[in-house]
Enzyme design. Structure first.
Site, PDB file in Angstrom:
ATOM      1  N   LYS A  11     -13.313  22.686 -14.051  1.00  0.00           N
ATOM      2  CA  LYS A  11     -11.856  22.999 -13.311  1.00  0.00           C
ATOM      3  C   LYS A  11     -11.255  23.497 -14.517  1.00  0.00           C
ATOM      4  O   LYS A  11     -11.033  23.298 -15.732  1.00  0.00           O
ATOM      5  CB  LYS A  11     -11.196  21.696 -13.123  1.00  0.00           C
ATOM      6  CG  LYS A  11      -9.818  22.083 -12.455  1.00  0.00           C
ATOM      7  CD  LYS A  11      -9.179  20.775 -12.460  1.00  0.00           C
ATOM      8  CE  LYS A  11      -7.564  21.049 -12.088  1.00  0.00           C
ATOM      9  NZ  LYS A  11      -6.906  19.853 -11.722  1.00  0.00           N
ATOM     10  N   ASN A 192      -9.910  27.951 -20.043  1.00  0.00           N
ATOM     11  CA  ASN A 192     -11.016  28.325 -20.784  1.00  0.00           C
ATOM     12  C   ASN A 192     -11.298  27.294 -21.735  1.00  0.00           C
ATOM     13  O   ASN A 192     -12.007  27.522 -22.790  1.00  0.00           O
ATOM     14  CB  ASN A 192     -10.884  29.801 -21.513  1.00  0.00           C
ATOM     15  CG  ASN A 192     -10.914  30.813 -20.507  1.00  0.00           C
ATOM     16  OD1 ASN A 192     -11.509  30.940 -19.528  1.00  0.00           O
ATOM     17  ND2 ASN A 192     -10.008  31.853 -20.666  1.00  0.00           N
ATOM     18  N   ARG A 193     -10.865  26.027 -21.598  1.00  0.00           N
ATOM     19  CA  ARG A 193     -11.052  25.004 -22.348  1.00  0.00           C
ATOM     20  C   ARG A 193     -10.794  25.063 -23.830  1.00  0.00           C
ATOM     21  O   ARG A 193     -11.084  24.459 -24.678  1.00  0.00           O
ATOM     22  CB  ARG A 193     -12.947  24.780 -22.392  1.00  0.00           C
ATOM     23  CG  ARG A 193     -13.399  24.384 -21.379  1.00  0.00           C
ATOM     24  CD  ARG A 193     -13.023  22.816 -20.997  1.00  0.00           C
ATOM     25  NE  ARG A 193     -13.515  22.438 -19.575  1.00  0.00           N
ATOM     26  CZ  ARG A 193     -13.489  22.521 -18.231  1.00  0.00           C
ATOM     27  NH1 ARG A 193     -12.413  23.216 -18.072  1.00  0.00           N
ATOM     28  NH2 ARG A 193     -14.179  22.067 -17.504  1.00  0.00           N
ATOM     29  N   LEU A 194      -9.679  26.037 -23.964  1.00  0.00           N
ATOM     30  CA  LEU A 194      -8.799  26.089 -25.206  1.00  0.00           C
ATOM     31  C   LEU A 194      -7.490  25.243 -25.094  1.00  0.00           C
ATOM     32  O   LEU A 194      -6.449  25.558 -25.163  1.00  0.00           O
ATOM     33  CB  LEU A 194      -8.487  27.472 -25.210  1.00  0.00           C
ATOM     34  CG  LEU A 194      -8.189  28.009 -26.909  1.00  0.00           C
ATOM     35  CD1 LEU A 194      -9.650  27.848 -27.751  1.00  0.00           C
ATOM     36  CD2 LEU A 194      -7.938  29.392 -26.997  1.00  0.00           C
ATOM     37  N   HIS A 195      -8.034  23.843 -24.997  1.00  0.00           N
ATOM     38  CA  HIS A 195      -6.855  22.865 -24.690  1.00  0.00           C
ATOM     39  C   HIS A 195      -5.806  22.624 -25.997  1.00  0.00           C
ATOM     40  O   HIS A 195      -6.280  23.246 -27.048  1.00  0.00           O
ATOM     41  CB  HIS A 195      -7.342  21.605 -24.465  1.00  0.00           C
ATOM     42  CG  HIS A 195      -8.497  21.536 -23.290  1.00  0.00           C
ATOM     43  ND1 HIS A 195      -8.470  22.051 -22.094  1.00  0.00           N
ATOM     44  CD2 HIS A 195      -9.850  21.336 -23.395  1.00  0.00           C
ATOM     45  CE1 HIS A 195      -9.360  22.106 -21.610  1.00  0.00           C
ATOM     46  NE2 HIS A 195     -10.347  21.397 -22.270  1.00  0.00           N
TER      47      HIS A 195
END
Length: 214
Positions: A11, A192-195
């Site tokens: 997601k 892009n999972r760059l939380h």
């Protein structure tokens, strides 16, 4: 070999961001902001949190409990003092709490030290519970083996007959705990999972804020 159906589950998070310049200097104030967001957004069971404990020799365990109060003293929940988690917290009071608010793409992780709340606070909350919940707290030898479900149901029925005309009293083995935080991490999902991850750590009488890599 990886299960491809599971490995391909993804997601992309796009709802919000989390910036050091926008957050409160006090993590309890910041938590209250996010708490109100969860209420307004009608997050399902927004007070559900994972409580992680461990034995003195390091074996961890985790389960979901419900937050019932929070203030500058910490985060409060109620349970059976003689349960597995109660015994583990008695032996090792260092615990973690984790909130996951899926609808807001947010997590809050709290590391702290747990202690029992006052008997008066436990009484107040116990007496506010529905009658069935009060009886269940008396009957359940939480975390221990019981012969079958009907054993518990029969015990509740017997108690219900006993307490037709009088109110049940909170058992000494049931009550509240408060987790005094030493670290609180706020996590906001990003694309892009760059939380975004901001960690508050106790520093003297205040708090230090640092950004963590996702």
């Amino acid at each position: 070999m990886l299960n491809k159906q599971v490995a391909d589950l993804r997601k992309d998070y796009r709802l919000a961001s989390l910036d050091e310049n926008d957050v409160a200097r006090d993590p309890l104030v910041q938590f209250e902001h996010w708490w109100k967001d969860a209420i307004k957004s009608e997050v399902d069971e927004f007070n559900a949190m994972t409580l992680a404990t461990s034995t003195p020799d390091g074996y961890p365990s985790a389960r979901i409990v419900l937050l019932k109060h929070f203030d500058t003293n910490g985060f409060v929940f109620f349970t059976n003092y003689e349960s597995r988690k109660g015994q583990e917290m008695a032996a090792n009071p260092q615990v973690s709490l984790l909130f996951f608010w899926r609808e807001l793409e947010r997590q809050v992780r709290i590391d702290g030290v747990v202690s029992k709340v006052s008997a008066a606070m436990s009484d107040e909350y116990y007496n506010s519970r529905p009658p069935g919940s009060r009886l269940s707290a008396i009957v359940s030898p939480q975390s221990r083996v019981v012969p079958h479900r009907s054993f518990l149901e029969e015990q509740v029925q017997l108690l219900a007959e006993k307490y037709v005309l009088i109110e049940p009293v909170r058992p000494e083995y049931w009550g509240g705990y408060v987790v005094k935080p030493v670290k609180i991490e706020f996590w906001q999902g990003r694309s892009n999972r760059l939380h975004d991850r901001l960690l508050y750590s106790q520093e003297g009488s205040g708090w230090k804020i640092e950004r963590l890599a996702p």
